[in-house]
Design a protein around this motif. Structure first.
Motif, short mmCIF file in Angstrom:
data_model
loop_
_atom_site.label_atom_id
_atom_site.label_comp_id
_atom_site.label_asym_id
_atom_site.label_seq_id
_atom_site.Cartn_x
_atom_site.Cartn_y
_atom_site.Cartn_z
N SER A 82 26.82 53.42 31.86
CA SER A 82 27.38 53.47 33.21
C SER A 82 26.36 53.15 34.29
O SER A 82 26.73 52.84 35.41
N GLY A 83 25.08 53.25 33.97
CA GLY A 83 24.09 53.28 35.04
C GLY A 83 24.15 54.66 35.68
O GLY A 83 25.10 55.42 35.47
N ARG A 84 23.10 54.99 36.43
CA ARG A 84 23.04 56.32 37.05
C ARG A 84 23.87 56.30 38.33
O ARG A 84 23.69 55.42 39.18
N HIS A 85 24.77 57.26 38.47
CA HIS A 85 25.72 57.21 39.58
C HIS A 85 26.22 58.60 39.93
O HIS A 85 26.08 59.54 39.16
N GLY A 99 33.71 58.96 18.75
CA GLY A 99 32.30 58.58 18.80
C GLY A 99 31.46 59.62 19.52
O GLY A 99 31.87 60.78 19.70
N THR A 100 30.29 59.19 19.95
CA THR A 100 29.34 60.07 20.64
C THR A 100 28.75 59.33 21.83
O THR A 100 28.35 58.17 21.70
N LEU A 101 28.75 59.98 22.98
CA LEU A 101 28.10 59.42 24.17
C LEU A 101 26.92 60.31 24.53
O LEU A 101 26.91 61.51 24.21
N THR A 102 25.95 59.74 25.21
CA THR A 102 24.79 60.51 25.66
C THR A 102 24.83 60.58 27.18
O THR A 102 24.96 59.56 27.84
N GLU A 103 24.73 61.79 27.70
CA GLU A 103 24.71 61.99 29.15
C GLU A 103 23.31 62.38 29.59
O GLU A 103 22.74 63.34 29.07
N HIS A 104 22.78 61.62 30.55
CA HIS A 104 21.48 61.94 31.14
C HIS A 104 21.72 62.49 32.54
O HIS A 104 22.44 61.87 33.33
N THR A 105 21.14 63.64 32.83
CA THR A 105 21.19 64.22 34.17
C THR A 105 19.78 64.69 34.52
O THR A 105 18.86 64.64 33.67
N ALA A 106 19.62 65.18 35.75
CA ALA A 106 18.31 65.69 36.16
C ALA A 106 17.91 66.89 35.32
O ALA A 106 16.73 67.23 35.22
N ARG A 107 18.89 67.53 34.69
CA ARG A 107 18.60 68.72 33.88
C ARG A 107 18.25 68.38 32.45
O ARG A 107 17.88 69.26 31.68
N GLU A 127 24.11 59.64 34.13
CA GLU A 127 24.21 58.33 33.50
C GLU A 127 24.75 58.57 32.10
O GLU A 127 24.27 59.47 31.39
N VAL A 128 25.74 57.80 31.72
CA VAL A 128 26.35 57.96 30.41
C VAL A 128 26.14 56.67 29.62
O VAL A 128 26.35 55.57 30.14
N VAL A 129 25.69 56.82 28.39
CA VAL A 129 25.35 55.66 27.57
C VAL A 129 25.88 55.88 26.15
O VAL A 129 25.85 57.01 25.64
N ASN A 130 26.35 54.80 25.56
CA ASN A 130 26.63 54.87 24.13
C ASN A 130 25.39 54.34 23.41
O ASN A 130 25.21 53.14 23.27
N ASP A 131 24.53 55.25 23.02
CA ASP A 131 23.34 54.81 22.28
C ASP A 131 23.49 55.11 20.79
O ASP A 131 22.50 55.18 20.06
N GLN A 155 16.41 57.11 36.63
CA GLN A 155 15.58 58.31 36.65
C GLN A 155 14.23 57.98 36.05
O GLN A 155 14.14 57.28 35.05
N CYS A 156 13.17 58.50 36.66
CA CYS A 156 11.83 58.29 36.12
C CYS A 156 11.59 59.33 35.04
O CYS A 156 11.43 60.51 35.32
#
Ligand SMILES: [Fe+2]
Length: 172
Positions: A82-85, A99-107, A127-131, A155-156
């Protein structure tokens, strides 16, 4: 029985229907939106035939609308994200159907497997990614309906900071 309360129901509550809340046609609370997501997730006939996979972009389909809310079905091929949004003024509930999605957040980062639900407030950035190696399908309810999805700078990560040294530190 709760000894702090002297409230008791005598007799059969079902015999006083005017005291019961009638079931609502549309969800209005977080619990009811989560219930709608669970209900739709369990009813494969409501969404399975609508899933498409598009190699050029995430595919999405508006599955349902109601007063003030929208339900979207998304498909994700491996590598799509999705990109970070954020979601503008919308809050929501989402779940993974397949399936499985990966969610990246500040936490941090967490894997969202089929059946996992996530509730978010308007300020939520992710940000949600199918990795994974398999395609994934997800279901998203937005309240109010999604009218904007502002993108944020990536995110850095700690690994990126380590790899690029102090030069990668954001300006203060
Ligand atoms: Fe999102």
């Amino acid at each position: 029985m709760n000894s702090d309360s002297d409230l008791q129901i005598a007799g059969d509550i079902l015999e006083v229907p005017h005291l019961l809340q009638s079931p609502r046609e549309h969800p209005a609370t977080v619990a009811e939106f989560a219930g709608l997501v669970r209900e739709l997730a369990a009813d494969r006939s409501a969404w399975e035939h609508l899933v498409r996979y598009d190699a050029t972009t995430r595919w999405y389909h508006r599955l349902r609308t109601g007063p003030g809310y929208e339900v979207w079905l998304l498909s994700w091929l491996p590598g799509q994200g999705s990109g970070r949004h954020d979601h503008g003024p919308s809050s929501g509930v989402w779940t993974v159907l397949e399936g499985t999605l990966t969610e990246h957040t500040a936490r941090g980062t967490r894997a969202m497997e089929a059946g996992t639900q996530r509730v978010f407030a308007p300020s939520h950035v992710h940000e949600v990614v199918n990795d994974a190696l398999e395609p994934a399908v997800s279901l998203h309810v937005y309240y109010p309906g999604l009218t904007q999805m502002p993108m944020h700078a990536p995110q850095c990560s700690a690994a990126a900071f380590r790899d690029h040294g102090a030069d990668a530190a954001p300006a203060r």
